[in-house]
Design an enzyme around this catalytic site. Structure first.
Site, PDB file in Angstrom:
ATOM      1  N   PHE A 295      -5.002   2.543  -4.361  1.00  0.00           N
ATOM      2  CA  PHE A 295      -3.933   3.526  -4.525  1.00  0.00           C
ATOM      3  C   PHE A 295      -2.867   2.928  -5.452  1.00  0.00           C
ATOM      4  O   PHE A 295      -2.470   1.769  -5.287  1.00  0.00           O
ATOM      5  CB  PHE A 295      -3.331   3.946  -3.188  1.00  0.00           C
ATOM      6  CG  PHE A 295      -2.370   5.087  -3.354  1.00  0.00           C
ATOM      7  CD1 PHE A 295      -2.837   6.373  -3.576  1.00  0.00           C
ATOM      8  CD2 PHE A 295      -1.002   4.868  -3.376  1.00  0.00           C
ATOM      9  CE1 PHE A 295      -1.955   7.435  -3.791  1.00  0.00           C
ATOM     10  CE2 PHE A 295      -0.113   5.924  -3.601  1.00  0.00           C
ATOM     11  CZ  PHE A 295      -0.589   7.207  -3.806  1.00  0.00           C
TER      12      PHE A 295
ATOM     13  N   ASP B 281      -3.752  -1.545   3.931  1.00  0.00           N
ATOM     14  CA  ASP B 281      -3.007  -0.290   3.849  1.00  0.00           C
ATOM     15  C   ASP B 281      -3.817   0.771   4.597  1.00  0.00           C
ATOM     16  O   ASP B 281      -4.941   1.108   4.197  1.00  0.00           O
ATOM     17  CB  ASP B 281      -2.820   0.090   2.376  1.00  0.00           C
ATOM     18  CG  ASP B 281      -2.012   1.371   2.199  1.00  0.00           C
ATOM     19  OD1 ASP B 281      -1.875   2.140   3.164  1.00  0.00           O
ATOM     20  OD2 ASP B 281      -1.530   1.604   1.070  1.00  0.00           O
TER      21      ASP B 281
ATOM     22  N   TYR C 105       3.047  10.584   7.033  1.00  0.00           N
ATOM     23  CA  TYR C 105       3.052  12.027   6.754  1.00  0.00           C
ATOM     24  C   TYR C 105       1.675  12.611   6.506  1.00  0.00           C
ATOM     25  O   TYR C 105       1.566  13.771   6.139  1.00  0.00           O
ATOM     26  CB  TYR C 105       3.997  12.368   5.590  1.00  0.00           C
ATOM     27  CG  TYR C 105       3.815  11.614   4.303  1.00  0.00           C
ATOM     28  CD1 TYR C 105       2.794  11.939   3.412  1.00  0.00           C
ATOM     29  CD2 TYR C 105       4.695  10.606   3.933  1.00  0.00           C
ATOM     30  CE1 TYR C 105       2.651  11.273   2.216  1.00  0.00           C
ATOM     31  CE2 TYR C 105       4.559   9.927   2.742  1.00  0.00           C
ATOM     32  CZ  TYR C 105       3.542  10.267   1.873  1.00  0.00           C
ATOM     33  OH  TYR C 105       3.401   9.603   0.684  1.00  0.00           O
ATOM     34  N   LYS C 106       0.640  11.812   6.734  1.00  0.00           N
ATOM     35  CA  LYS C 106      -0.712  12.325   6.562  1.00  0.00           C
ATOM     36  C   LYS C 106      -1.268  12.721   7.938  1.00  0.00           C
ATOM     37  O   LYS C 106      -0.814  13.691   8.529  1.00  0.00           O
ATOM     38  CB  LYS C 106      -1.559  11.276   5.842  1.00  0.00           C
ATOM     39  CG  LYS C 106      -1.022  10.949   4.441  1.00  0.00           C
ATOM     40  CD  LYS C 106      -1.851   9.885   3.737  1.00  0.00           C
ATOM     41  CE  LYS C 106      -1.239   9.496   2.400  1.00  0.00           C
ATOM     42  NZ  LYS C 106      -1.352  10.561   1.380  1.00  0.00           N
TER      43      LYS C 106
ATOM     44  N   ARG D  43     -10.658  17.222  -3.565  1.00  0.00           N
ATOM     45  CA  ARG D  43     -10.517  16.452  -2.325  1.00  0.00           C
ATOM     46  C   ARG D  43     -10.164  17.409  -1.185  1.00  0.00           C
ATOM     47  O   ARG D  43      -9.281  18.260  -1.327  1.00  0.00           O
ATOM     48  CB  ARG D  43      -9.394  15.434  -2.544  1.00  0.00           C
ATOM     49  CG  ARG D  43      -9.382  14.278  -1.594  1.00  0.00           C
ATOM     50  CD  ARG D  43      -8.340  13.251  -2.039  1.00  0.00           C
ATOM     51  NE  ARG D  43      -6.983  13.776  -1.909  1.00  0.00           N
ATOM     52  CZ  ARG D  43      -5.900  13.035  -1.628  1.00  0.00           C
ATOM     53  NH1 ARG D  43      -6.022  11.709  -1.476  1.00  0.00           N
ATOM     54  NH2 ARG D  43      -4.706  13.558  -1.543  1.00  0.00           N
TER      55      ARG D  43
END
Lengths: 410, 410
Positions: free
Chosen positions: A125, A195, A220-221, A369
């Site tokens: 990422f 991560d 927040y996922k 995705r």
């Protein structure tokens, strides 16, 4: 070929089916982007009203003590610890993933000071790569070294100070073997920093069992903490007092309200706090995390796998001749909780899907995705989403120029 | 001796009196701690409900584009710019004061790389001192040098890379001469970084007129942005592209949604972004800042001075023989918008005041601190607060053991 009724039968048998009602999901939308921004738990609505109107509005400054604001980073961290195989005092909620990566990269490379290399993979990422570069630029003689996933074990060596990897890849959904890679890193004398942004709340994580040194993750996922929820940070207990955050803000001091001139880090995980935490977002995260208290994580993991299998099977059946290339590993043990396809026209196809109210997302240069969030995604959602994707591909409507326009955020 | 009626007459003539109704102020409380946590604007209640229920709950991920989340740091920064004499593109809202101090201290000392000293004053707000120490610890050969306020000009020299000062002192309320000290810093070849946390929204600030290089400031005090509101960061236009944030998170990239492996900082102020911003707190700050759009800052400044004068006069009249020692400068040009007294029994006296529903705060070791917030503090508030303080001091009730107990947050 399966039918929508088959999907509905799976929903009827789903032990997590009752969780869906605990989210506000807008009418007519099939939301497959909970891996980017989790949906709103209904409990969060009342909790945020209380935070704003009673805690801030009426109790004002007294809320730091009386409503427990001051202990929120530790309290919510302890709740997240149960989802990642950590001890309660090994996790704290603070800042963003990027800021926490910086703290831990600097702290770890200083601890392992006779080694010069931060090992990671290309295509990690971006913020992980960017932050590692930024941190290395501050340290004398440190470099970021990237190796493809399959070459990481061989790349570990006497120069590796830190191995920095994302557990589940944000694009492909591929999952690293945390146990193996952490062992190999330790074997080579390196520290391991994971991560967990794309895995926490959706797949099994056992930081303690894998003897992981350091970790960060996103609120927040899959944790449904709301837009820009603060991140969490994990440091294994025995390392906490050996590490020092370069971001020595007042909230990480052993006695912040003594207002002393000299910085002395707090004992334990609290030393990784920095400034005043964003309380509205912090407590929204707590509402999201609290939903997991009533859930069997094995059921979450099983449903994630079943949603994936249905999605993949239906794509094969319904859209098999339209050039969608699955890039997510099929083996449930080697993936996270989203499914990704490559397609040369990924951008306009995703925009056409969104217009039809199926919300997934696009990742440059060509990835479609779809997030599979076991708490609120239904099997019927999956069946219908693939049906609509099939209609879009059959009709070629995605070629319309209105779908070509780029947005600021993808 | 003045009377409560005199104070009410001042309220009747106050051009800002109408602003008070725009805040939710709890019945029966006299709130004199808006310099620590500003009160709740009524408009924030509806705005937060909209952010949670419609923007997050219904629009979900699309809000980054459709509800302008992605541009919030720049948009709110531009609004704050009007309060501090900056250009709209010179200010951005991001992270905390502590994190922003770190970014700017590192960036500035790297720019001024042939100089080794960060100059500040002892007793500066702890996070400023702690962060400077943390940053200096990462840089080769840098030290933090402290000098008393009166000796700062003499201490500036060929070794000073950066002068780091807080505009208004959090304890004493004393205000530095920003114009003079910035000129002297520049004369010596140093950069000037000002922390505006205790001044923004209450006193005049002209960063442009003073040719200030760098600044940070707090969102949850006089800007009424809510608990843990994100902070702001200012970089003078001509310096922006010369400085590089050490916290190179993805939101500061020139093209974050291209997800490239290499970090290239965004042009201009956006390069000082780092991770994903806390949107709930961010938009609560916007509601607070928006209140200033309808306000004449000259009226704010004049009322701040008048509130101070009434407080000081009334303390003299009502509590003159109780050993309260004013430590805030009397001259309006040399102070901020709070008033502070030293008293050896400051802690229990403040606790007794809070029990009587007059909320100020205590700062170790012996300071009673009262915030004067022109948007919602009335002259009658001041009169009554001092009357209650007088009763507490006359009666000696503060000697009761229940007021001795310490709280986590003071």
């Amino acid at each position: 070929m399966s039918s929508l009724d088959d999907a509905r039968a799976l929903d009827a048998a789903d032990p997590l089916a009752g969780m869906r009602e605990r989210f506000l999901l807008p009418e007519g939308i099939i939301y497959l982007d909970g891996n980017s921004l989790g949906a709103l738990p209904k409990a969060t609505i009342a909790a945020q009203k209380d935070v704003v109107e009673r805690q801030w509005g009426t109790d004002l400054i007294r809320s730091w003590n009386d409503n427990g604001w001051i202990g929120a980073p530790q309290r919510i961290g302890a709740k997240i610890a149960t989802l990642i195989g950590a001890e309660p005092h090994e996790v704290i909620v603070t800042d963003s993933v990027s800021v926490n990566l910086f703290k831990l990269i600097i702290a770890a490379t200083r601890l392992n000071a006779d080694r010069s290399q931060i090992l990671t993979e290309p295509g990690n990422f971006p913020t992980d790569l960017y932050t590692a570069d930024g941190a290395a630029g501050l340290l004398a003689n440190h470099i970021v070294h990237t190796e493809q996933a399959g070459d990481l074990v061989d790349a570990l060596g006497p120069d590796t100070a830190l191995m920095l990897l994302t557990h589940v890849h944000y694009k492909s959904g591929a999952r690293h073997d945390m146990q193996l890679l952490t062992e190999e890193a330790h074997e080579a004398g390196a520290l391991a920093l994971w991560d967990l942004s794309h895995s926490v709340g959706a797949i099994p994580i056992d930081l303690g069992g894998c003897e992981v040194d350091l970790a960060v993750g996103c609120g927040y996922k899959y944790l449904n903490g709301g837009p820009g929820a603060p991140a969490f940070l994990y440091v294994r207990e025995d390392l906490q007092d050996q590490l020092r955050s370069p971001l020595s803000g007042w909230m990480g001091h052993e006695a912040p309200f003594e207002f002393r001139d000299d910085y002395v880090p707090a004992p334990g995980i609290s030393r990784f706090l920095c400034g005043t935490p964003p309380i509205l977002n912090m407590l929204a995260l707590e509402s999201g995390v609290d939903l997991f208290a009533d859930i069997d994580m094995d059921a979450v993991v099983a449903k994630s796998a079943a949603l994936f299998d249905l999605f993949e099977t239906r794509i094969e059946e319904r859209c098999g001749d339209h050039g969608l290339e699955l890039i997510t590993p099929r083996d449930a043990a080697h993936r996270g909780s989203h499914i990704s396809y490559r397609h040369p026209n990924g951008w306009p196809i995703m925009q056409a899907l969104i217009e039809r109210r199926v919300i997934g997302d696009f990742r440059a240069p060509d990835i479609l995705r779809f997030g599979l969030t076991p708490l609120y995604t239904s099997f019927a959602d999956i069946w219908q989403a693939v049906e609509i994707l099939g209609e879009i591909l059959d009709s070629g409507i995605w070629r319309d120029t209105r779908f070509a326009e780029k947005t600021a955020v993808t």
